[in-house]
Design a protein around this motif. Sequence first.
Motif, PDB file in Angstrom:
ATOM      1  N   MET A  19      77.993 -99.458 -15.916  1.00 54.07           N
ATOM      2  CA  MET A  19      79.102-100.241 -15.255  1.00 54.07           C
ATOM      3  C   MET A  19      80.164 -99.138 -14.620  1.00 54.07           C
ATOM      4  O   MET A  19      80.415 -97.993 -15.130  1.00 54.07           O
ATOM      5  CB  MET A  19      79.700-100.696 -16.491  1.00 54.07           C
ATOM      6  CG  MET A  19      81.249-101.427 -15.937  1.00 54.07           C
ATOM      7  SD  MET A  19      81.577-102.306 -17.591  1.00 54.07           S
ATOM      8  CE  MET A  19      83.437-102.701 -16.830  1.00 54.07           C
ATOM      9  N   ALA A  20      80.624 -99.462 -13.419  1.00 49.75           N
ATOM     10  CA  ALA A  20      81.503 -98.856 -12.779  1.00 49.75           C
ATOM     11  C   ALA A  20      83.055 -98.787 -13.346  1.00 49.75           C
ATOM     12  O   ALA A  20      83.428 -99.692 -13.536  1.00 49.75           O
ATOM     13  CB  ALA A  20      81.587 -98.899 -11.221  1.00 49.75           C
ATOM     14  N   THR A  21      83.498 -97.395 -13.416  1.00 52.51           N
ATOM     15  CA  THR A  21      85.013 -97.597 -13.802  1.00 52.51           C
ATOM     16  C   THR A  21      85.981 -97.073 -12.624  1.00 52.51           C
ATOM     17  O   THR A  21      85.414 -96.249 -11.954  1.00 52.51           O
ATOM     18  CB  THR A  21      85.076 -96.421 -15.327  1.00 52.51           C
ATOM     19  OG1 THR A  21      84.000 -96.830 -16.090  1.00 52.51           O
ATOM     20  CG2 THR A  21      86.156 -96.221 -15.747  1.00 52.51           C
ATOM     21  N   ALA A  22      87.110 -97.240 -12.832  1.00 50.59           N
ATOM     22  CA  ALA A  22      87.997 -97.087 -11.832  1.00 50.59           C
ATOM     23  C   ALA A  22      88.728 -95.519 -12.159  1.00 50.59           C
ATOM     24  O   ALA A  22      89.254 -95.524 -13.123  1.00 50.59           O
ATOM     25  CB  ALA A  22      89.165 -98.046 -11.417  1.00 50.59           C
ATOM     26  N   TYR A  23      88.764 -94.641 -11.301  1.00 55.25           N
ATOM     27  CA  TYR A  23      89.313 -93.508 -11.699  1.00 55.25           C
ATOM     28  C   TYR A  23      90.485 -92.922 -10.408  1.00 55.25           C
ATOM     29  O   TYR A  23      90.226 -93.595  -9.237  1.00 55.25           O
ATOM     30  CB  TYR A  23      88.268 -92.264 -11.706  1.00 55.25           C
ATOM     31  CG  TYR A  23      87.377 -92.460 -12.729  1.00 55.25           C
ATOM     32  CD1 TYR A  23      87.869 -91.905 -14.129  1.00 55.25           C
ATOM     33  CD2 TYR A  23      86.135 -92.955 -12.719  1.00 55.25           C
ATOM     34  CE1 TYR A  23      86.848 -92.083 -15.162  1.00 55.25           C
ATOM     35  CE2 TYR A  23      85.143 -93.107 -13.700  1.00 55.25           C
ATOM     36  CZ  TYR A  23      85.465 -92.603 -15.144  1.00 55.25           C
ATOM     37  OH  TYR A  23      84.763 -92.711 -16.160  1.00 55.25           O
ATOM     38  N   GLU A  24      91.074 -92.136 -10.537  1.00 55.07           N
ATOM     39  CA  GLU A  24      91.808 -91.646  -9.566  1.00 55.07           C
ATOM     40  C   GLU A  24      91.951 -90.151  -9.693  1.00 55.07           C
ATOM     41  O   GLU A  24      92.032 -89.526 -10.890  1.00 55.07           O
ATOM     42  CB  GLU A  24      93.536 -92.192  -9.802  1.00 55.07           C
ATOM     43  CG  GLU A  24      94.291 -91.606  -8.812  1.00 55.07           C
ATOM     44  CD  GLU A  24      95.833 -91.947  -9.038  1.00 55.07           C
ATOM     45  OE1 GLU A  24      96.459 -93.069  -7.961  1.00 55.07           O
ATOM     46  OE2 GLU A  24      96.436 -91.814 -10.019  1.00 55.07           O
ATOM     47  N   ALA A  25      91.559 -89.580  -8.491  1.00 53.40           N
ATOM     48  CA  ALA A  25      91.478 -88.016  -8.462  1.00 53.40           C
ATOM     49  C   ALA A  25      92.640 -87.519  -7.656  1.00 53.40           C
ATOM     50  O   ALA A  25      92.752 -88.160  -6.608  1.00 53.40           O
ATOM     51  CB  ALA A  25      90.147 -87.522  -8.022  1.00 53.40           C
TER      52      ALA A  25
ATOM     53  N   LEU B 147      85.473 -95.888  -7.696  1.00 54.21           N
ATOM     54  CA  LEU B 147      84.872 -96.359  -8.551  1.00 54.21           C
ATOM     55  C   LEU B 147      83.387 -95.583  -8.682  1.00 54.21           C
ATOM     56  O   LEU B 147      82.787 -95.511  -8.016  1.00 54.21           O
ATOM     57  CB  LEU B 147      84.316 -98.018  -8.350  1.00 54.21           C
ATOM     58  CG  LEU B 147      85.595 -98.896  -8.174  1.00 54.21           C
ATOM     59  CD1 LEU B 147      85.069-100.287  -7.647  1.00 54.21           C
ATOM     60  CD2 LEU B 147      86.185 -99.191  -9.636  1.00 54.21           C
ATOM     61  N   SER B 148      83.148 -95.187  -9.990  1.00 51.38           N
ATOM     62  CA  SER B 148      82.015 -94.668 -10.467  1.00 51.38           C
ATOM     63  C   SER B 148      81.816 -94.542 -11.777  1.00 51.38           C
ATOM     64  O   SER B 148      82.536 -94.909 -12.727  1.00 51.38           O
ATOM     65  CB  SER B 148      81.968 -93.360  -9.899  1.00 51.38           C
ATOM     66  OG  SER B 148      82.757 -92.387 -10.761  1.00 51.38           O
ATOM     67  N   ASP B 149      80.692 -94.333 -12.272  1.00 50.07           N
ATOM     68  CA  ASP B 149      80.358 -93.985 -13.633  1.00 50.07           C
ATOM     69  C   ASP B 149      80.799 -92.633 -14.131  1.00 50.07           C
ATOM     70  O   ASP B 149      81.156 -91.890 -13.370  1.00 50.07           O
ATOM     71  CB  ASP B 149      78.761 -94.218 -13.941  1.00 50.07           C
ATOM     72  CG  ASP B 149      77.888 -93.033 -13.167  1.00 50.07           C
ATOM     73  OD1 ASP B 149      78.230 -92.573 -12.393  1.00 50.07           O
ATOM     74  OD2 ASP B 149      76.632 -93.324 -13.287  1.00 50.07           O
ATOM     75  N   ALA B 150      80.898 -92.340 -15.384  1.00 50.08           N
ATOM     76  CA  ALA B 150      81.290 -91.225 -16.012  1.00 50.08           C
ATOM     77  C   ALA B 150      80.663 -89.766 -15.507  1.00 50.08           C
ATOM     78  O   ALA B 150      81.297 -88.641 -15.199  1.00 50.08           O
ATOM     79  CB  ALA B 150      81.269 -91.328 -17.466  1.00 50.08           C
ATOM     80  N   ALA B 151      79.253 -89.803 -15.010  1.00 48.58           N
ATOM     81  CA  ALA B 151      78.609 -88.663 -14.613  1.00 48.58           C
ATOM     82  C   ALA B 151      78.983 -88.323 -13.287  1.00 48.58           C
ATOM     83  O   ALA B 151      79.200 -87.163 -13.025  1.00 48.58           O
ATOM     84  CB  ALA B 151      77.150 -89.095 -14.837  1.00 48.58           C
ATOM     85  N   ALA B 152      79.536 -89.198 -12.446  1.00 49.63           N
ATOM     86  CA  ALA B 152      79.877 -88.973 -11.244  1.00 49.63           C
ATOM     87  C   ALA B 152      81.362 -88.207 -11.463  1.00 49.63           C
ATOM     88  O   ALA B 152      81.747 -87.419 -10.636  1.00 49.63           O
ATOM     89  CB  ALA B 152      80.041 -90.210 -10.284  1.00 49.63           C
ATOM     90  N   LYS B 153      82.132 -88.715 -12.106  1.00 47.68           N
ATOM     91  CA  LYS B 153      83.298 -88.083 -12.525  1.00 47.68           C
ATOM     92  C   LYS B 153      83.497 -86.692 -13.002  1.00 47.68           C
ATOM     93  O   LYS B 153      84.099 -85.910 -12.565  1.00 47.68           O
ATOM     94  CB  LYS B 153      84.210 -89.112 -13.370  1.00 47.68           C
ATOM     95  CG  LYS B 153      85.607 -88.676 -13.602  1.00 47.68           C
ATOM     96  CD  LYS B 153      86.094 -88.254 -14.918  1.00 47.68           C
ATOM     97  CE  LYS B 153      85.420 -88.189 -16.206  1.00 47.68           C
ATOM     98  NZ  LYS B 153      85.780 -87.260 -17.150  1.00 47.68           N
TER      99      LYS B 153
ATOM    100  N   SER C 228      76.739 -89.739  -5.806  1.00 47.29           N
ATOM    101  CA  SER C 228      76.564 -89.928  -7.391  1.00 47.29           C
ATOM    102  C   SER C 228      76.857 -91.638  -7.669  1.00 47.29           C
ATOM    103  O   SER C 228      76.903 -91.931  -8.518  1.00 47.29           O
ATOM    104  CB  SER C 228      77.589 -89.224  -8.303  1.00 47.29           C
ATOM    105  OG  SER C 228      77.473 -87.937  -7.881  1.00 47.29           O
ATOM    106  N   ASN C 229      76.416 -92.364  -6.292  1.00 43.44           N
ATOM    107  CA  ASN C 229      76.519 -93.797  -6.623  1.00 43.44           C
ATOM    108  C   ASN C 229      78.017 -94.385  -6.810  1.00 43.44           C
ATOM    109  O   ASN C 229      77.914 -95.544  -7.508  1.00 43.44           O
ATOM    110  CB  ASN C 229      75.415 -94.295  -7.414  1.00 43.44           C
ATOM    111  CG  ASN C 229      73.870 -94.264  -6.967  1.00 43.44           C
ATOM    112  OD1 ASN C 229      73.692 -94.141  -5.757  1.00 43.44           O
ATOM    113  ND2 ASN C 229      73.356 -93.784  -8.102  1.00 43.44           N
ATOM    114  N   GLY C 230      79.170 -93.684  -6.569  1.00 38.34           N
ATOM    115  CA  GLY C 230      80.469 -94.161  -6.403  1.00 38.34           C
ATOM    116  C   GLY C 230      80.692 -94.825  -5.165  1.00 38.34           C
ATOM    117  O   GLY C 230      80.044 -94.420  -4.241  1.00 38.34           O
ATOM    118  N   SER C 231      81.979 -95.156  -5.337  1.00 35.32           N
ATOM    119  CA  SER C 231      82.613 -95.728  -3.883  1.00 35.32           C
ATOM    120  C   SER C 231      83.860 -95.236  -3.977  1.00 35.32           C
ATOM    121  O   SER C 231      84.625 -95.633  -4.619  1.00 35.32           O
ATOM    122  CB  SER C 231      82.148 -97.354  -3.831  1.00 35.32           C
ATOM    123  OG  SER C 231      82.974 -97.977  -4.613  1.00 35.32           O
TER     124      SER C 231
END
Length: 154
Positions: free
Chosen positions: A1-7, A67-73, A34-37
């Motif tokens: 499941m994709a999670t919303a992050y802010e970098a 939006l991405s999973d924890a691995a991409a973050k 990493s399959n995020g957007s």
Amino acid sequence: MATAYEAIYIVDATLAEDQVKAILDKYNGVITKSNGSVEDVDIWDPRRLAYVIKGHREGRYIVVNFLSDAAAKNELDRIFRISDDVIRHMIVKQDPKADRFPSKTRAAEQERRERDAAARAAAAPLAPQPITDLGTSTSDEEEIEIPGTEGDEE
């Protein structure tokens, strides 16, 4: 499941626009591979830092919502740590109620400020114009009578 992050990361303020764009593409590529957007990118004007960081007094902030999973973050965080072009970085998980598009919010706020300034300028009373003509006529000299001086001719 994709999670919303802010970098949020800071790059050198002396970099040219094309260099900043290349850095931005590099880190956005890490997210997309990493399959995020990437949903929103906001690049701020150069700002003075509160204290010297890695020899820099000024920096340009870049805010990326994605939006991405924890691995991409985690991969993005690892890349930030080993990169020389990033002065400081931070990645946070966003609250579902948070504003997901800060660049649009900043643009709307700037537009509102400009409208308010234009309205204030239009509503301000006109400044009094300096008087350049004192009403004296050079073509027809008129005799001005001063009260109490009648009959005092030489």
